[in-house]
Design a protein around this motif. Sequence first.
Motif, short mmCIF file in Angstrom:
data_model
loop_
_atom_site.label_atom_id
_atom_site.label_comp_id
_atom_site.label_asym_id
_atom_site.label_seq_id
_atom_site.Cartn_x
_atom_site.Cartn_y
_atom_site.Cartn_z
N GLU A 66 34.56 47.12 39.78
CA GLU A 66 35.33 46.23 40.65
C GLU A 66 36.29 45.38 39.84
N CYS A 67 37.50 45.29 40.33
CA CYS A 67 38.48 44.42 39.67
C CYS A 67 38.04 42.97 39.72
N PHE A 68 37.49 42.59 40.87
CA PHE A 68 37.10 41.19 41.04
C PHE A 68 35.89 41.11 41.95
N ASN A 69 34.90 40.36 41.52
CA ASN A 69 33.69 40.18 42.30
C ASN A 69 33.43 38.68 42.41
N ALA A 70 33.76 38.13 43.59
CA ALA A 70 33.64 36.70 43.79
C ALA A 70 32.19 36.23 43.75
N THR A 71 31.26 37.10 44.17
CA THR A 71 29.85 36.74 44.19
C THR A 71 29.26 36.72 42.79
N CYS A 76 38.70 42.00 36.02
CA CYS A 76 39.93 41.24 35.83
C CYS A 76 39.62 39.75 35.98
N ARG A 77 40.23 38.96 35.17
CA ARG A 77 39.95 37.53 35.17
C ARG A 77 40.55 36.83 36.38
N ASP A 80 50.27 37.11 46.35
CA ASP A 80 50.62 38.53 46.37
C ASP A 80 49.41 39.41 46.10
N GLY A 81 48.28 38.81 45.73
CA GLY A 81 47.03 39.56 45.62
C GLY A 81 46.97 40.53 44.47
N ASP A 82 47.66 40.26 43.38
CA ASP A 82 47.63 41.18 42.23
C ASP A 82 46.56 40.75 41.24
N PHE A 83 45.85 41.73 40.71
CA PHE A 83 44.84 41.46 39.68
C PHE A 83 45.54 41.29 38.33
N GLU A 84 45.09 40.32 37.54
CA GLU A 84 45.70 40.07 36.24
C GLU A 84 44.61 39.85 35.19
N GLU A 85 45.02 40.03 33.92
CA GLU A 85 44.12 39.86 32.78
C GLU A 85 42.88 40.72 32.95
N CYS A 86 43.09 42.01 32.89
CA CYS A 86 42.01 42.98 33.13
C CYS A 86 41.44 43.50 31.81
#
Length: 504
Positions: free
Chosen positions: A438-443, A450-451, A461-467
């Motif tokens: 997963e790029c991002f897991n809030a839980t 990704c950070r 814009d919902g882009d993932f960054e610093e992966c």
Amino acid sequence: MARTMHSHHTMNFQRLANKPGSLHFLFHTLSLGVLLLGAPGCQPELLDEGLETAPGTVERELRVANSLTTRALVLNAISTNPLANDLVAGGGLAPLFHPLTGDSYLQLQLRDPDAQSFMSYLVGCALPAGHTVAWENPLTLTVGSWEGKAGLCPQWEFGAPSETCKNRVSACLLARNNALGRRVELSMRGEDPLQPGLFPLESQTRPVEYDPDLGNARVPSYEACATAQSGVGRDCGWKADFIGRCIPGQPVRLGAGGKAPDQCMTGPALGSWSGARMMLRVCEGIIGCDSGGTRYLGQNQGTCATTNAAVTFTCPASGHFNVMSAPYDSTLTGNVAVAVETGTPAGTSYRLSEKAVFRLREGAYYGNIFDSKALATKVYVDESGRVVGKDQTVQGSVYRKMFSCQAPEWNNEAAYASHRVCAVPGSGANCAARVVGECFNATTPSASKCRKEDGAVVWGDGDFEECYDPEGTQWNQPITVYLYEACGLTPGIPSEYCTWRGTK
């Protein structure tokens, strides 16, 4: 800003003047492929549609078409050939592939058609629109050009790319491949604070002119008429207008100067036209249609005892429609300003933005294809012209420095990713990237690859960054992909593998 490119350029040089034919390479943007958005209840909320960009910031969003097959990406004689890979990464594309003075070894490798396809997409990702790289096809001895589109690395046209350039182009190449080579349009998003204004967001999105269900061919109605024709039933000489949203099952009324056919007595004139007498056609989803096509919703060449066009239709299950226009007489020209009935139903809107059309966040792609030491295998053309290494099976990723993470909205991220980035879907073989999760897991933030879920340059814009990759290396040039429909890039796979259910 209709990011569509379908022109072909043939460059004739003196020593090739007597050689027959020309090579055509199709490079089309992002308008996108159309299918339905999946099962009822799986449609996403309309997030960010009205979000304005903060002053001084620019969304680097780009609509492109992706039809590069995964096989061509992972097993070609340019990028999967260490020597050719180093040559391409170490110099300018225009001089390296010049038909008269280019590198002879690279010219030999172009005997592999997949190498030609790879280079078409590389140039499309690296160079801006309007810039081309001329090359000679060694199989046909004709000269053509690869066309720029995204402009992610303009310096590569005549000079060696930086590491940042190579990473960004690598992400673009990975984002634009799929196992079946379906021409499906998507929205690529990323951030670069050093290059503001490079790719503004489309505020009004044009319909797609190419149909993946027709072998990626252009919808016939968008082609020019070979002979003079008239009337709304013709399937040539039409052009794309815009895309709209509506409430499934509800009536929609729109026009270009006419009254809706079911409101001749009481309804207002909708929209306007100029020039020649104009006609309208409405299609389901975001791809244009022919008069007898499955996406056809309605058409009109004059209503309420006038020659002014207007259409009434029932909103389809997908909740999206697109409009086409054409002059009644194909030899004339005219324009329309289509307007949709205001008031009821309240959910109807027209001229949707790119953000409103491409709403399903797929995931992020990052890494470096142009690291010859990180190749898991080799494909090359030998001196006899034989392509070596095409039929091999490589478990895992051919590019050990390419990575794919998935948005948390997917029902089964790993299964979807395998079908998305592997040439042998479901097997984990001949993949273009290592699937990392997963790029991002809030839980569970520690499980995020990704950070940042939304980069700081442009909020919303919902882009993932610093992966990050599994070795802990941070990659700062990821590209986040947004789709129109969940299964457009992976048709035919079990629905549980491509169910996009919204935020967890």
